[in-house]
Design a protein around this motif. Sequence first.
Motif, PDB file in Angstrom:
ATOM      1  N   SER A 175       2.441   6.332  89.288  1.00 38.64           N
ATOM      2  CA  SER A 175       1.611   5.748  88.005  1.00 38.64           C
ATOM      3  C   SER A 175       2.126   4.237  88.090  1.00 38.64           C
ATOM      4  N   THR A 176       1.286   3.208  88.194  1.00 40.41           N
ATOM      5  CA  THR A 176       1.634   1.600  88.109  1.00 40.41           C
ATOM      6  C   THR A 176       0.888   0.930  87.168  1.00 40.41           C
ATOM      7  N   VAL A 177       1.112  -0.053  86.668  1.00 35.81           N
ATOM      8  CA  VAL A 177       0.561  -1.017  85.551  1.00 35.81           C
ATOM      9  C   VAL A 177       0.825  -2.694  86.079  1.00 35.81           C
ATOM     10  N   GLU A 178      -0.596  -3.124  86.183  1.00 34.37           N
ATOM     11  CA  GLU A 178      -0.419  -4.330  86.425  1.00 34.37           C
ATOM     12  C   GLU A 178      -1.654  -5.129  85.761  1.00 34.37           C
ATOM     13  N   ASN A 179      -1.498  -6.184  85.075  1.00 38.01           N
ATOM     14  CA  ASN A 179      -2.683  -6.897  84.615  1.00 38.01           C
ATOM     15  C   ASN A 179      -3.463  -5.937  83.667  1.00 38.01           C
ATOM     16  N   GLY A 180      -2.884  -5.097  83.069  1.00 37.98           N
ATOM     17  CA  GLY A 180      -3.659  -4.067  82.034  1.00 37.98           C
ATOM     18  C   GLY A 180      -4.069  -3.290  82.810  1.00 37.98           C
ATOM     19  N   ILE A 181      -4.199  -2.904  84.233  1.00 36.23           N
ATOM     20  CA  ILE A 181      -4.733  -1.763  84.970  1.00 36.23           C
ATOM     21  C   ILE A 181      -3.822  -0.639  85.295  1.00 36.23           C
ATOM     22  N   ALA A 182      -3.948   0.486  84.954  1.00 39.19           N
ATOM     23  CA  ALA A 182      -2.976   1.332  85.305  1.00 39.19           C
ATOM     24  C   ALA A 182      -3.466   2.169  86.254  1.00 39.19           C
ATOM     25  N   VAL A 183      -3.024   2.543  87.369  1.00 43.11           N
ATOM     26  CA  VAL A 183      -3.385   3.014  88.573  1.00 43.11           C
ATOM     27  C   VAL A 183      -2.453   4.491  88.724  1.00 43.11           C
ATOM     28  N   VAL A 184      -3.241   5.343  88.729  1.00 42.77           N
ATOM     29  CA  VAL A 184      -2.501   6.721  88.924  1.00 42.77           C
ATOM     30  C   VAL A 184      -3.060   7.382  90.383  1.00 42.77           C
ATOM     31  N   GLU A 233       0.610  -1.753  77.125  1.00 42.50           N
ATOM     32  CA  GLU A 233       0.610  -2.489  78.614  1.00 42.50           C
ATOM     33  C   GLU A 233      -0.935  -2.032  79.305  1.00 42.50           C
ATOM     34  N   ALA A 234      -1.038  -0.778  79.262  1.00 43.38           N
ATOM     35  CA  ALA A 234      -1.969  -0.147  80.366  1.00 43.38           C
ATOM     36  C   ALA A 234      -3.311  -0.311  79.326  1.00 43.38           C
ATOM     37  N   LYS A 235      -4.307  -0.787  79.637  1.00 42.22           N
ATOM     38  CA  LYS A 235      -5.620  -0.965  78.902  1.00 42.22           C
ATOM     39  C   LYS A 235      -6.760   0.119  79.558  1.00 42.22           C
ATOM     40  N   VAL A 236      -6.669   0.346  80.643  1.00 38.76           N
ATOM     41  CA  VAL A 236      -7.730   1.138  81.441  1.00 38.76           C
ATOM     42  C   VAL A 236      -6.908   1.765  82.793  1.00 38.76           C
ATOM     43  N   ILE A 237      -7.408   2.981  82.839  1.00 38.37           N
ATOM     44  CA  ILE A 237      -6.885   3.816  84.006  1.00 38.37           C
ATOM     45  C   ILE A 237      -7.730   3.916  85.244  1.00 38.37           C
ATOM     46  N   VAL A 238      -7.256   3.764  86.534  1.00 31.29           N
ATOM     47  CA  VAL A 238      -7.625   4.075  87.671  1.00 31.29           C
ATOM     48  C   VAL A 238      -7.210   5.264  88.311  1.00 31.29           C
ATOM     49  N   LEU A 239      -8.059   6.340  88.683  1.00 33.04           N
ATOM     50  CA  LEU A 239      -7.506   7.520  88.928  1.00 33.04           C
ATOM     51  C   LEU A 239      -8.004   7.481  90.621  1.00 33.04           C
ATOM     52  N   ARG A 240      -7.046   7.634  91.671  1.00 28.61           N
ATOM     53  CA  ARG A 240      -7.402   7.344  92.814  1.00 28.61           C
ATOM     54  C   ARG A 240      -6.602   8.468  93.873  1.00 28.61           C
ATOM     55  N   THR A 300     -10.767  -4.726  85.845  1.00 33.82           N
ATOM     56  CA  THR A 300     -10.397  -5.994  85.250  1.00 33.82           C
ATOM     57  C   THR A 300     -11.105  -6.371  84.029  1.00 33.82           C
ATOM     58  N   ARG A 301     -12.572  -6.144  84.034  1.00 32.76           N
ATOM     59  CA  ARG A 301     -13.365  -6.331  82.998  1.00 32.76           C
ATOM     60  C   ARG A 301     -12.764  -5.514  81.743  1.00 32.76           C
ATOM     61  N   LEU A 302     -12.693  -4.134  81.912  1.00 33.60           N
ATOM     62  CA  LEU A 302     -12.542  -3.267  81.016  1.00 33.60           C
ATOM     63  C   LEU A 302     -10.953  -3.656  80.308  1.00 33.60           C
ATOM     64  N   ALA A 303     -10.041  -3.964  81.197  1.00 32.10           N
ATOM     65  CA  ALA A 303      -8.739  -4.697  80.831  1.00 32.10           C
ATOM     66  C   ALA A 303      -8.726  -5.781  79.841  1.00 32.10           C
ATOM     67  N   ASN A 304      -9.871  -6.503  79.789  1.00 31.36           N
ATOM     68  CA  ASN A 304      -9.886  -7.465  79.098  1.00 31.36           C
ATOM     69  C   ASN A 304     -11.017  -7.444  77.797  1.00 31.36           C
ATOM     70  N   SER A 305     -11.307  -6.237  77.662  1.00 34.58           N
ATOM     71  CA  SER A 305     -12.104  -6.020  76.500  1.00 34.58           C
ATOM     72  C   SER A 305     -11.468  -5.233  75.437  1.00 34.58           C
TER      73      SER A 305
END
Length: 254
Positions: free
Chosen positions: A10-19, A49-56, A200-205
């Motif tokens: 799990s990492t967070v960068e620019n408001g995007i958490a990637v799991v 810090e995290a605004k949105v999550i990407v699951l991959r 990115t759009r969601l992280a800035n919404s």
Amino acid sequence: MSLPEAYVTSTVENGIAVVEFFHPSSNSLPAAILRQLGDAIAALNGSAEAKVIVLRSAGEKAFCAGASFDELVAINDAAGGLAFFSGFAHVINAIRTSDKLVIGRVQGKAVGGGVGLASAVDYCIAKSDASIKLSELAVGIGPFVVGPAVERKVGAGPFAQLAIDATEWRSAQWAYDRGLYAELYDTTEALDAAVLKLATRLANSSPETQLDLKRIFWQGTEHWDTLLTERAGISGRLVLSDFTRNAIAAFKSK
């Protein structure tokens, strides 16, 4: 050469958490990965810090092969079966109750529990060759735990088609036409660009607006903590049957 080890990161960068999860057997899901995956998503609740999550998942082939057959055949009582299948309930409920929107990135085929993950995310973006299959009935356990998530996304009729015709693949276009996939892309590069653009759009919404939207999206599922555990008990009982043990052994011997 030894196989790489399974992991969840799990990492967070620019408001995007990637799991991200990985397993050397086509990103299958043993109990440890299910537990870590659900915990990683739940741990992001309340994160400023995290605004949105990407699951991959990792790799370029299968998104997720579903339940680990090695662990299924090792289950020797109903309690163990309940514990294993409750792992899928844990992940789905972690996505459902997350205070962030979850984007799914599906780069390859999804089977069984993998279809459940793709169905549980709030918005799923996939490659055009990411076909799906609910294979559980073929090995005698049925898609009981993931079923509510799949049915919620595609509808009762398509869910029944997937559940009953358990040996046939459905194309990514089929999944797109029924709302499981929101977007399709022909290349991994285009897929990743689309995921990053939306994230990115969601992280800035507005996070408050997104949370209110998520609550509306999931309205009526408040009982899933109980429901999915009950469903896990059904699968946990059925996995002990001779039919299931023979079917899994036959599959593993191919």
